[in-house]
Design a protein around this motif. Structure first.
Motif, PDB file in Angstrom:
ATOM      1  N   ASP A 373       0.811  -1.215   0.000  1.00 47.74           N
ATOM      2  CA  ASP A 373       0.000   0.000   0.000  1.00 47.74           C
ATOM      3  C   ASP A 373       0.846   1.268   0.000  1.00 47.74           C
ATOM      4  OD1 ASP A 373      -2.319  -1.471  -0.007  1.00 47.74           O
ATOM      5  OD2 ASP A 373      -2.541  -1.453   2.171  1.00 47.74           O
ATOM      6  N   THR A 374       2.167   1.121   0.276  1.00 53.92           N
ATOM      7  CA  THR A 374       3.039   2.296   0.275  1.00 53.92           C
ATOM      8  C   THR A 374       3.931   2.360  -0.962  1.00 53.92           C
ATOM      9  OG1 THR A 374       4.835   1.170   1.470  1.00 53.92           O
ATOM     10  CG2 THR A 374       3.110   2.195   2.805  1.00 53.92           C
ATOM     11  N   LEU A 379       7.012   0.250  -8.864  1.00 57.55           N
ATOM     12  CA  LEU A 379       7.738  -0.807  -8.167  1.00 57.55           C
ATOM     13  C   LEU A 379       6.985  -2.132  -8.262  1.00 57.55           C
ATOM     14  CD1 LEU A 379       8.956   1.035  -4.937  1.00 57.55           C
ATOM     15  CD2 LEU A 379      10.281   0.480  -6.987  1.00 57.55           C
ATOM     16  N   ILE A 380       7.759  -3.222  -8.292  1.00 63.98           N
ATOM     17  CA  ILE A 380       7.189  -4.573  -8.354  1.00 63.98           C
ATOM     18  C   ILE A 380       7.631  -5.325  -7.102  1.00 63.98           C
ATOM     19  CG2 ILE A 380       7.104  -6.734  -9.647  1.00 63.98           C
ATOM     20  CD1 ILE A 380       7.886  -5.081 -12.141  1.00 63.98           C
ATOM     21  N   LEU A 381       6.655  -5.857  -6.354  1.00 64.62           N
ATOM     22  CA  LEU A 381       6.945  -6.595  -5.128  1.00 64.62           C
ATOM     23  C   LEU A 381       6.718  -8.080  -5.342  1.00 64.62           C
ATOM     24  CD1 LEU A 381       6.763  -3.688  -4.054  1.00 64.62           C
ATOM     25  CD2 LEU A 381       5.591  -4.578  -2.033  1.00 64.62           C
ATOM     26  N   SER A 382       7.540  -8.898  -4.710  1.00 66.31           N
ATOM     27  CA  SER A 382       7.369 -10.349  -4.792  1.00 66.31           C
ATOM     28  C   SER A 382       6.140 -10.775  -3.998  1.00 66.31           C
ATOM     29  CB  SER A 382       8.612 -11.070  -4.251  1.00 66.31           C
ATOM     30  OG  SER A 382       8.809 -10.731  -2.872  1.00 66.31           O
ATOM     31  N   ASN A 383       5.698 -12.010  -4.230  1.00 67.99           N
ATOM     32  CA  ASN A 383       4.498 -12.504  -3.554  1.00 67.99           C
ATOM     33  C   ASN A 383       4.646 -12.549  -2.037  1.00 67.99           C
ATOM     34  OD1 ASN A 383       3.143 -12.832  -5.983  1.00 67.99           O
ATOM     35  ND2 ASN A 383       3.868 -14.942  -6.253  1.00 67.99           N
ATOM     36  N   ASP A 384       5.885 -12.808  -1.570  1.00 65.23           N
ATOM     37  CA  ASP A 384       6.095 -12.873  -0.116  1.00 65.23           C
ATOM     38  C   ASP A 384       6.456 -11.511   0.485  1.00 65.23           C
ATOM     39  OD1 ASP A 384       8.615 -12.513  -1.126  1.00 65.23           O
ATOM     40  OD2 ASP A 384       9.519 -14.255  -0.148  1.00 65.23           O
ATOM     41  N   LEU A 398      -4.636   2.658  -6.478  1.00 65.78           N
ATOM     42  CA  LEU A 398      -5.301   3.653  -5.639  1.00 65.78           C
ATOM     43  C   LEU A 398      -4.235   4.535  -4.985  1.00 65.78           C
ATOM     44  CD1 LEU A 398      -7.917   4.716  -4.317  1.00 65.78           C
ATOM     45  CD2 LEU A 398      -7.528   3.063  -2.466  1.00 65.78           C
ATOM     46  N   ASP A 399      -4.318   5.839  -5.196  1.00 70.78           N
ATOM     47  CA  ASP A 399      -3.327   6.762  -4.644  1.00 70.78           C
ATOM     48  C   ASP A 399      -3.724   7.116  -3.213  1.00 70.78           C
ATOM     49  OD1 ASP A 399      -1.145   8.393  -4.433  1.00 70.78           O
ATOM     50  OD2 ASP A 399      -2.096  10.109  -5.414  1.00 70.78           O
ATOM     51  N   ARG A 403       0.927   6.011   0.045  1.00 69.22           N
ATOM     52  CA  ARG A 403       1.732   5.611  -1.124  1.00 69.22           C
ATOM     53  C   ARG A 403       2.641   6.753  -1.604  1.00 69.22           C
ATOM     54  NH1 ARG A 403       0.860   1.362  -3.970  1.00 69.22           N
ATOM     55  NH2 ARG A 403      -1.364   1.225  -3.413  1.00 69.22           N
ATOM     56  N   PHE A 404       3.899   6.378  -1.959  1.00 75.47           N
ATOM     57  CA  PHE A 404       4.802   7.317  -2.612  1.00 75.47           C
ATOM     58  C   PHE A 404       4.325   7.523  -4.059  1.00 75.47           C
ATOM     59  CE2 PHE A 404       7.421   5.523   0.760  1.00 75.47           C
ATOM     60  CZ  PHE A 404       8.085   6.637   1.251  1.00 75.47           C
ATOM     61  N   ASN A 405       4.220   8.787  -4.497  1.00 72.45           N
ATOM     62  CA  ASN A 405       3.741   9.019  -5.874  1.00 72.45           C
ATOM     63  C   ASN A 405       4.801   9.638  -6.790  1.00 72.45           C
ATOM     64  OD1 ASN A 405       3.845  11.553  -4.797  1.00 72.45           O
ATOM     65  ND2 ASN A 405       1.797  12.188  -5.481  1.00 72.45           N
ATOM     66  N   ARG A 406       5.843  10.236  -6.180  1.00 69.27           N
ATOM     67  CA  ARG A 406       6.943  10.794  -6.984  1.00 69.27           C
ATOM     68  C   ARG A 406       8.258  10.087  -6.654  1.00 69.27           C
ATOM     69  NH1 ARG A 406       6.105  16.099  -8.800  1.00 69.27           N
ATOM     70  NH2 ARG A 406       8.179  15.940  -9.720  1.00 69.27           N
ATOM     71  N   TYR A 407       8.523   9.967  -5.378  1.00 70.29           N
ATOM     72  CA  TYR A 407       9.754   9.293  -4.951  1.00 70.29           C
ATOM     73  C   TYR A 407       9.539   7.782  -5.020  1.00 70.29           C
ATOM     74  CZ  TYR A 407      14.251   8.999  -2.655  1.00 70.29           C
ATOM     75  OH  TYR A 407      15.563   8.763  -2.382  1.00 70.29           O
ATOM     76  N   GLY A 408      10.498   7.055  -5.597  1.00 70.20           N
ATOM     77  CA  GLY A 408      10.320   5.617  -5.852  1.00 70.20           C
ATOM     78  C   GLY A 408      10.585   4.745  -4.648  1.00 70.20           C
ATOM     79  N   GLY A 409       9.890   4.973  -3.540  1.00 76.21           N
ATOM     80  CA  GLY A 409      10.144   4.224  -2.318  1.00 76.21           C
ATOM     81  C   GLY A 409       9.020   3.285  -1.935  1.00 76.21           C
ATOM     82  N   VAL A 410       9.298   2.477  -0.948  1.00 79.31           N
ATOM     83  CA  VAL A 410       8.316   1.578  -0.345  1.00 79.31           C
ATOM     84  C   VAL A 410       8.717   1.398   1.121  1.00 79.31           C
ATOM     85  CG1 VAL A 410       9.596  -0.484  -1.069  1.00 79.31           C
ATOM     86  CG2 VAL A 410       7.180  -0.677  -0.458  1.00 79.31           C
ATOM     87  N   LEU A 411       7.721   1.255   1.998  1.00 78.61           N
ATOM     88  CA  LEU A 411       7.974   1.093   3.426  1.00 78.61           C
ATOM     89  C   LEU A 411       7.660  -0.332   3.863  1.00 78.61           C
ATOM     90  CD1 LEU A 411       6.379   4.376   4.822  1.00 78.61           C
ATOM     91  CD2 LEU A 411       8.738   3.966   4.112  1.00 78.61           C
TER      92      LEU A 411
END
Length: 547
Positions: A373-374, A379-384, A398-399, A403-411
């Motif tokens: 959700d972030t 970005l592509i996340l693995s199933n696990d 869904l924004d 969720r990061f919308n400009r910076y390419g991050g994930v938490l």
């Protein structure tokens, strides 16, 4: 005898005090009969000795003897009474430890009540007069007890019916008048309820203390267990360090011995070469000496003169006076070896201590997973939810506010607001990445800078700029090796965020003196923010304690 017994009346053998068939009957001088126990207790509880029936007053207590005849007749009547025999046969005999009826003859039956007034205990049969006779109904009956004398006032020979709150003692009705003037009294029942309430409160307090004590015992046991575990880990770390140092010393000792032996072999080889050459020289000299001696023996003038020319023109021998073997000195070898040992040990100890420190930090390992959700839409996340890849296509998601919308991050899904925690991320094969921690409330929309002021504590690799720590201003990092796995350690209370090269057990950078007041979440950037194409993912890996 049986005929006579049929003419006997129950009234003729009944004690007028207990209203039961006589037990150990005695006769007074006024001609009346009573149970010895009954008349004795009656006179003990009264100041004057008066016959209960005719009220005759005695100046002093008469000597009482059992009336044998009446005793025998009472026993016969008791045995011949069907009602008495039937009722007694149905009642249980007193077992060891149970209160016995004071009026049973022969087999003592179990008492069901004790009378404080009579100071006696009764079975069901002998209790009946107290339940039916009007003048006995006022007597106080209690559960059967043995120590009835303890329930009587020792001074006034009266039942203990009051509780003196002033002295905290039980008294009779006469005590307040004579011995406890101006004291506060309550009925025994009221004193019982009050004391019982206090006891219940005391029990509750004791139970609470017991629970606290048990908790403290468990705490001490847990503390001892943790201490043993810590000591075990410390011993294991120490053993590992000292074994490694021992092996290092043995290795340097072996190299030292090898060096000395190689020098010695070199010297011996040189000496052996010279000796061999000298032996060859010696052999030629002996041959020439033999030829000269042989020529000396010749008497042929012509032969001697002609041979002398060839002998004297023989090649000159080598001058060995200046030839010697250089004795290679071993002096200083030990000092040099020890100096090398000291330098090597110093380096190895630093490496070992770094490994020990990293192992201790790894004890705080936590399981971390990525939060879809972030994640930035590319970005592509693995199933696990353990790997994150850079993608080329922006997914329609869904924004939400997270969720990061400009910076390419994930938490990460996990947040932390206290204590210490540690996790590791594989960066092998990556040409760009960013790792660290961020506040739960930090900015995620639009453009922003990675800095503690913005709530980000991160370290970054970019092939263009190299390694940097993003403090108030970027800090270039000079690393001896390129990390393939990065460990992130946080001490929330100490305000510390540290990054480690796991394989080298080397500290990369530390943010110190931070003030954390919000929840912290692990932050990941697979290189998307740097517009750097890299197929290798960031991988949250399981922590394997360093060797």
């Amino acid at each position: 005898m049986s005929a006579a017994s049929c003419l006997l009346s129950e009234d003729q053998f009944m004690c007028s005090i207990c209203l039961e068939v006589f037990t150990d009957p005695v006769s007074t001088t006024c001609g009346h009969n009573f149970c010895k126990r009954c008349i004795t207790k009656h006179w003990d509880s009264n100041v004057l000795c008066v016959c209960p029936l005719c009220k005759k007053l005695y100046d002093r207590r008469p000597e009482l003897e059992v009336n044998t005849f009446i005793s025998q007749m009472a026993a016969v009547f008791r045995q011949s009474t069907p009602k008495e025999a039937s009722r007694r046969s149905e009642e249980p005999a007193a077992k060891p430890g149970e209160v016995q009826c004071d009026f049973c003859t022969g087999t003592k039956l179990k008492a069901i009540k004790s009378c404080l007034k009579c100071e006696a205990s009764y079975c069901e049969t002998h209790l009946e007069p107290h339940l039916t006779a009007a003048r006995l109904r006022s007597h106080q009956l209690i559960h059967p007890v043995d120590n009835l004398e303890d329930r009587m006032c020792k001074k006034h020979k009266k039942p203990l019916e009051l509780f003196c709150k002033t002295d905290q003692t039980c008294v009779c009705l006469i005590c307040p008048v004579l011995d406890h003037k101006n004291h506060e009294f309550v009925p025994l029942e009221e004193g019982y309820e009050g004391t019982k309430s206090e006891l219940e409160k005391m029990v509750a307090e004791l139970q609470q203390k017991i629970q606290l004590t048990l908790l403290k015992i468990q705490e001490m046991k847990q503390s001892a267990k943790l201490s043993r575990e810590a000591a075990g880990k410390e011993r294991a770390d120490g053993d590992q360090v000292f074994i490694a140092l021992k092996q290092l010393v043995e290795k340097i000792q072996a190299n030292f011995r090898k060096t000395v032996e190689e020098k010695q072999r070199s010297t011996e080889k040189q000496t052996e070469g010279i000796i061999k050459e000298l032996q060859q020289e010696l052999s030629g000299q002996r041959e020439r000496a033999a030829d000269v001696e042989k020529l000396l023996l010749s008497e042929d003038h012509l032969h001697l003169l002609q041979s002398f020319s060839s002998i004297s023109s023989a090649p000159p021998t080598k001058d060995w006076t200046q030839v010697s073997v250089h004795q290679r000195s071993h002096e200083g070898s030990v000092v040099k070896a020890v100096a090398q040992l000291e330098e090597t040990i110093s380096k190895e100890v630093k490496k070992m201590l770094k490994k020990v420190e990293l192992r201790r930090i790894q004890q705080f390992a936590v399981d971390v997973t990525l939060d879809p959700d972030t994640a930035h839409p590319k970005l592509i996340l693995s199933n696990d939810d353990k790997k994150v890849y850079c993608g080329n296509v922006r997914k329609k998601l869904l924004d939400n506010p997270q969720r990061f919308n400009r910076y390419g991050g994930v938490l990460a899904k996990q947040s932390f607001s206290s204590g210490r925690f540690y996790f590791e991320v594989q960066v092998k094969g990556k040409t760009a990445w960013t790792l660290g921690m961020t506040r739960e409330t930090s900015k995620r929309k639009g453009d922003f800078t990675l800095s503690p002021q913005e709530g980000y504590w991160t370290v970054r690799l970019c092939n263009v700029d190299g390694y940097k720590a993003y403090d108030d201003s970027p800090v270039p990092l000079s690393l001896k090796s390129k990390p393939e796995k990065v460990g992130v350690f946080v001490d929330y209370e100490e305000g510390l965020v540290s990054f480690y090269d796991v394989d080298a057990a080397a500290l990369i950078f530390s943010f110190t003196g931070c003030s954390f007041t919000h929840k912290l979440l692990p932050f990941f950037d697979s290189g998307l923010s740097l517009f750097w194409s890299c197929s290798a993912p960031l991988i949250i890996s399981a922590v394997s304690h360093s060797a």
